[in-house]
Design a protein around this motif. Structure first.
Motif, PDB file in Angstrom:
ATOM      1  N   LEU A 154       0.842  -1.193   0.000  1.00 50.84           N
ATOM      2  CA  LEU A 154       0.000   0.000   0.000  1.00 50.84           C
ATOM      3  C   LEU A 154       0.879   1.245   0.000  1.00 50.84           C
ATOM      4  O   LEU A 154       2.016   1.219   0.462  1.00 50.84           O
ATOM      5  CB  LEU A 154      -0.913   0.001   1.221  1.00 50.84           C
ATOM      6  N   ALA A 195      -0.800   7.407   2.402  1.00 52.51           N
ATOM      7  CA  ALA A 195      -1.850   8.354   2.043  1.00 52.51           C
ATOM      8  C   ALA A 195      -1.899   9.546   2.993  1.00 52.51           C
ATOM      9  O   ALA A 195      -2.268  10.649   2.594  1.00 52.51           O
ATOM     10  CB  ALA A 195      -3.209   7.659   2.033  1.00 52.51           C
ATOM     11  N   GLU A 246      -2.951   3.169   1.904  1.00 53.68           N
ATOM     12  CA  GLU A 246      -4.171   2.704   1.248  1.00 53.68           C
ATOM     13  C   GLU A 246      -3.975   2.535  -0.252  1.00 53.68           C
ATOM     14  O   GLU A 246      -3.000   3.005  -0.828  1.00 53.68           O
ATOM     15  CB  GLU A 246      -5.339   3.641   1.527  1.00 53.68           C
ATOM     16  N   ASN A 247      -4.931   1.827  -0.834  1.00 53.76           N
ATOM     17  CA  ASN A 247      -5.104   1.756  -2.285  1.00 53.76           C
ATOM     18  C   ASN A 247      -6.599   1.837  -2.542  1.00 53.76           C
ATOM     19  O   ASN A 247      -7.357   2.195  -1.648  1.00 53.76           O
ATOM     20  CB  ASN A 247      -4.441   0.502  -2.884  1.00 53.76           C
ATOM     21  N   ALA A 248      -7.052   1.481  -3.719  1.00 53.92           N
ATOM     22  CA  ALA A 248      -8.475   1.619  -4.041  1.00 53.92           C
ATOM     23  C   ALA A 248      -9.368   0.658  -3.257  1.00 53.92           C
ATOM     24  O   ALA A 248     -10.541   0.946  -3.038  1.00 53.92           O
ATOM     25  CB  ALA A 248      -8.685   1.395  -5.534  1.00 53.92           C
ATOM     26  N   GLN A 249      -8.821  -0.483  -2.793  1.00 51.41           N
ATOM     27  CA  GLN A 249      -9.643  -1.483  -2.110  1.00 51.41           C
ATOM     28  C   GLN A 249      -9.394  -1.596  -0.619  1.00 51.41           C
ATOM     29  O   GLN A 249     -10.207  -2.169   0.100  1.00 51.41           O
ATOM     30  CB  GLN A 249      -9.393  -2.878  -2.710  1.00 51.41           C
ATOM     31  N   ARG A 250      -8.284  -1.097  -0.116  1.00 52.43           N
ATOM     32  CA  ARG A 250      -7.894  -1.407   1.262  1.00 52.43           C
ATOM     33  C   ARG A 250      -7.210  -0.216   1.932  1.00 52.43           C
ATOM     34  O   ARG A 250      -6.552   0.575   1.277  1.00 52.43           O
ATOM     35  CB  ARG A 250      -6.936  -2.601   1.210  1.00 52.43           C
ATOM     36  N   SER A 251      -7.332  -0.143   3.245  1.00 54.35           N
ATOM     37  CA  SER A 251      -6.667   0.887   4.040  1.00 54.35           C
ATOM     38  C   SER A 251      -6.118   0.252   5.314  1.00 54.35           C
ATOM     39  O   SER A 251      -6.809  -0.548   5.951  1.00 54.35           O
ATOM     40  CB  SER A 251      -7.658   1.999   4.386  1.00 54.35           C
TER      41      SER A 251
END
Length: 66
Positions: free
Chosen positions: A23, A26, A40-45
């Motif tokens: 990840l 952010a 984070e990314n688009a699916q997970r934090s």
């Protein structure tokens, strides 16, 4: 009968492995006793608490059961 059972058992054993996911940093949230690094990314934090003087690295790899 035994061959399908062994195949199924093999599939279950090797499909339950943890998968690494990397990840990107952010946000950094300052706290009184350190700081929170938010990745984070688009699916997970994910968040990690570190000491005030410690850096939040640009990327971090986590283990996931997905």
């Amino acid at each position: 009968m035994v061959k399908p059972f062994i195949s199924l058992l093999f599939l279950l054993i090797f499909s339950a492995k943890a998968v690494p996911i990397t990840l990107i940093l952010a946000d950094e949230v300052p706290m009184s006793d350190g700081k929170i690094c938010v990745y984070e990314n688009a699916q997970r934090s994910e968040s990690v608490k570190v000491a005030t003087a410690a850096p939040c690295h640009h990327t971090k790899t986590f283990e996931t059961d997905d």
